[in-house]
Write a protein that holds these residues in place. Structure first.
Motif, PDB file in Angstrom:
ATOM      1  N   ALA A 160       2.247   2.068  -3.413  1.00 49.84           N
ATOM      2  CA  ALA A 160       1.256   2.542  -4.324  1.00 49.84           C
ATOM      3  C   ALA A 160       0.430   3.630  -3.948  1.00 49.84           C
ATOM      4  CB  ALA A 160       0.084   1.044  -4.799  1.00 49.84           C
ATOM      5  N   GLY A 161       0.849   4.210  -2.667  1.00 52.71           N
ATOM      6  CA  GLY A 161       0.217   5.395  -2.113  1.00 52.71           C
ATOM      7  C   GLY A 161      -1.346   5.182  -2.051  1.00 52.71           C
ATOM      8  N   THR A 162      -1.641   3.784  -1.611  1.00 48.29           N
ATOM      9  CA  THR A 162      -3.122   3.375  -1.046  1.00 48.29           C
ATOM     10  C   THR A 162      -3.202   2.858   0.389  1.00 48.29           C
ATOM     11  OG1 THR A 162      -2.809   1.214  -1.834  1.00 48.29           O
ATOM     12  CG2 THR A 162      -3.653   2.657  -3.458  1.00 48.29           C
ATOM     13  N   GLU A 200      -7.184  10.330  -0.959  1.00 46.62           N
ATOM     14  CA  GLU A 200      -8.909  10.336  -0.959  1.00 46.62           C
ATOM     15  C   GLU A 200      -9.433   9.895   0.391  1.00 46.62           C
ATOM     16  OE1 GLU A 200     -10.435   8.312  -4.185  1.00 46.62           O
ATOM     17  OE2 GLU A 200      -9.190   9.441  -5.665  1.00 46.62           O
ATOM     18  N   THR A 247      -9.623  -1.064  -1.659  1.00 55.56           N
ATOM     19  CA  THR A 247      -8.414  -0.156  -1.619  1.00 55.56           C
ATOM     20  C   THR A 247      -8.573   1.015  -1.906  1.00 55.56           C
ATOM     21  OG1 THR A 247      -6.922  -2.181  -2.005  1.00 55.56           O
ATOM     22  CG2 THR A 247      -5.951  -0.180  -2.108  1.00 55.56           C
ATOM     23  N   VAL A 248      -8.259   2.169  -1.298  1.00 56.07           N
ATOM     24  CA  VAL A 248      -8.428   3.645  -1.866  1.00 56.07           C
ATOM     25  C   VAL A 248      -7.292   4.144  -1.821  1.00 56.07           C
ATOM     26  CG1 VAL A 248     -10.802   3.647  -0.891  1.00 56.07           C
ATOM     27  CG2 VAL A 248      -9.161   4.542   0.360  1.00 56.07           C
ATOM     28  N   PRO A 249      -6.976   5.352  -2.640  1.00 56.05           N
ATOM     29  CA  PRO A 249      -5.763   6.370  -2.653  1.00 56.05           C
ATOM     30  C   PRO A 249      -5.778   6.886  -1.445  1.00 56.05           C
ATOM     31  CG  PRO A 249      -7.138   6.558  -4.703  1.00 56.05           C
ATOM     32  CD  PRO A 249      -8.119   5.477  -3.871  1.00 56.05           C
ATOM     33  N   GLU A 250      -4.620   6.893  -0.646  1.00 61.06           N
ATOM     34  CA  GLU A 250      -4.327   7.485   0.518  1.00 61.06           C
ATOM     35  C   GLU A 250      -4.970   9.194   0.301  1.00 61.06           C
ATOM     36  OE1 GLU A 250      -0.665   6.705   2.501  1.00 61.06           O
ATOM     37  OE2 GLU A 250      -1.171   8.781   3.695  1.00 61.06           O
ATOM     38  N   GLU A 283       0.767  -1.093   0.139  1.00 61.14           N
ATOM     39  CA  GLU A 283       0.091  -0.056   0.011  1.00 61.14           C
ATOM     40  C   GLU A 283       0.843   1.163   0.078  1.00 61.14           C
ATOM     41  OE1 GLU A 283      -0.592  -2.402   1.927  1.00 61.14           O
ATOM     42  OE2 GLU A 283      -2.728  -3.031   1.924  1.00 61.14           O
TER      43      GLU A 283
END
Ligand code: HAM
Length: 422
Positions: A389-391, A410, A405-408, A386
């Motif tokens: 991947a910046g998530t 957001e 999984t969401v982008p960090e 994570e």
């Protein structure tokens, strides 16, 4: 190992939801009647209590935490709230404000008594005072506030015990009658009560010794000695209570433990009543301000004992809202990511999201177990993958245990909007 002093209690986090529940209800009910909060010092000049609560009472004779301060002045940890609130009313010229001045406080109080269930040396009160008015509708408003507070908490089977103590016109006649009766039964009384018969015969009425209680059974009743204005006040008070659906229980033995009471007195009792069970008590104190050197100023109030209310809630198995759990628990894989994790935790908190996380060097599996125990709604998992991947993996901890999984970047917006996995 040190222990908390005898008669005091530590309120641990698992019990604090009861305190929060009771205190929130107290504030809510006070505000419904337009009572404003007042906070007075924990200690006062000893005379404030000595003059008002009364020299012959158990509180003043045996129970006060009194000490000389380093300036040589006698100070006392407050054994009750009323005298201090009236002292503040006088000191700050509150007579100039619209009357009555309606005040409430949540306070700690101190009495050196023999500790047992429901009786402590430090305890807490929801204290309410309405000062500057003698209208019996005010007695009814204050007693109704007390009653509604107890019933809104969810307690059932309670009774409102009421009596009248009369005033300076009729009380002396009552005290004469009571004294004559007690003298006639002196041989059956304890030493203390023989002394009280002369000094302060009302105090015999709340002596806990069984032989004295037997004598008290046949003692004259204050309600039978009331002068016409006191009788009218007492009857009108009870009519106001009935109008709002509260059925007072006339209790001719109810005298209360302080000398300042005039006219109305009451207590709220649980279904099974013992000497430590009154959930609160109050009454009118039209002479108190003068005892403190002020102008004649009527007043009426009550105090409810928080510890006793909590015991009653537990006995009656009333469910209280649990303490809030954190919304999210942050779990991470690598120690080298901790600065990143700490930054994320503080960013979320700054945005109003409650966050907990693990400290030290705990394995991810252990952290997820801690997340479950914390009661959080969501686990936010930041493993090596994570972070790269910046998530963030967002996992539902309560139902379904779904994850996504969401982008960090957001994440903060998603949580602020109340979102989670769905
Ligand atoms: P009180 O009856 O002495 O009245 O105390 C009020 C309540 O505090 C009691 O009914 C009980 O629930 C609780 N309480 C008293 N002593 C203890 C103790 N040792 N441990 C635990 N709880 C206790 C007063 O304090 C008056 N100032 C009430 C008042 C206000 N009257 C007019 N305005």
């Amino acid at each position: 190992m040190y222990q908390a002093p005898r008669g005091t209690q530590d309120v641990l986090p698992e019990a604090s939801s009861y305190w929060a529940y009771v205190e929130q209800e107290a504030r809510g009910q006070a505000l419904l009647g337009n009572y404003a909060e007042i906070r007075t010092p924990t200690f006062e000049a000893t005379a404030v209590f000595q003059r008002t609560v009364g020299e012959g009472t158990d509180i003043v004779e045996k129970e006060m935490y009194t000490f000389l301060d380093k300036g040589g002045d006698s100070m006392t940890l407050r054994p009750e709230g009323t005298a201090a609130v009236v002292r503040a009313y006088l000191q700050h010229g509150m007579k100039q404000r619209p009357q009555p001045v309606k005040l409430y406080s949540l306070i700690s109080t101190y009495r050196y008594d023999r500790p047992q269930k429901g009786r402590y040396r430090q305890f807490h009160q929801f204290n309410v005072e309405a000062i500057g008015e003698d209208d019996p509708m005010l007695d009814a408003e204050v007693a109704a506030l007390h009653w509604r507070f107890c019933t809104a908490l969810g307690l059932s089977g309670l009774s409102l015990q009421v009596n009248s103590m009369g005033d300076p016109v009729c009380r002396p006649r009552y005290l004469d009658g009571l004294r004559a009766y007690l003298r006639a039964h002196a041989a059956e009384l304890c030493d203390d009560c023989r002394r009280r018969t002369e000094a302060n015969p009302l105090r015999v009425l709340d002596c806990k010794n069984p032989p004295c209680q037997l004598v008290v059974q046949g003692a004259p009743r204050s309600a039978d000695f009331l002068c016409a204005p006191c009788r009218a006040h007492f009857e009108q008070w009870q009519r106001y209570l009935r109008v709002v659906g509260i059925e007072p229980v006339l209790n001719a033995r109810l005298v209360r433990g302080m000398d300042y009471y005039t006219r109305s007195v009451w207590e709220v009792w649980p279904p099974v009543h013992g000497s430590q069970s009154a959930l609160g008590g109050g009454g009118r104190y039209d002479g108190l301000a003068e005892q403190l050197g002020g102008p004649p100023t009527p007043g009426v109030g009550f105090a409810a004992g928080i510890e006793r209310l909590i015991l009653a809630l537990q006995e009656q198995r009333v469910a209280v809202p649990p303490a809030p759990a954190p919304r999210v628990f942050l779990a991470y894989q690598r120690v080298e990511d901790k600065e990143h994790i700490f930054h994320l935790a503080e960013t979320l908190r700054a945005g109003g999201v409650s966050v907990d996380l693990a400290f030290g060097e705990r394995k991810l599996g252990k952290q997820l177990a801690a997340a479950d125990r914390s009661g959080a709604q969501l686990a936010l998992i930041l493993g090596e993958r994570e972070i790269a991947a910046g998530t963030v993996t967002v996992k539902e901890l309560r139902d379904g245990r779904e994850q996504r999984t969401v982008p960090e970047a957001e994440l903060a917006d998603l949580l602020a909007a109340g979102g989670g996995v769905r």
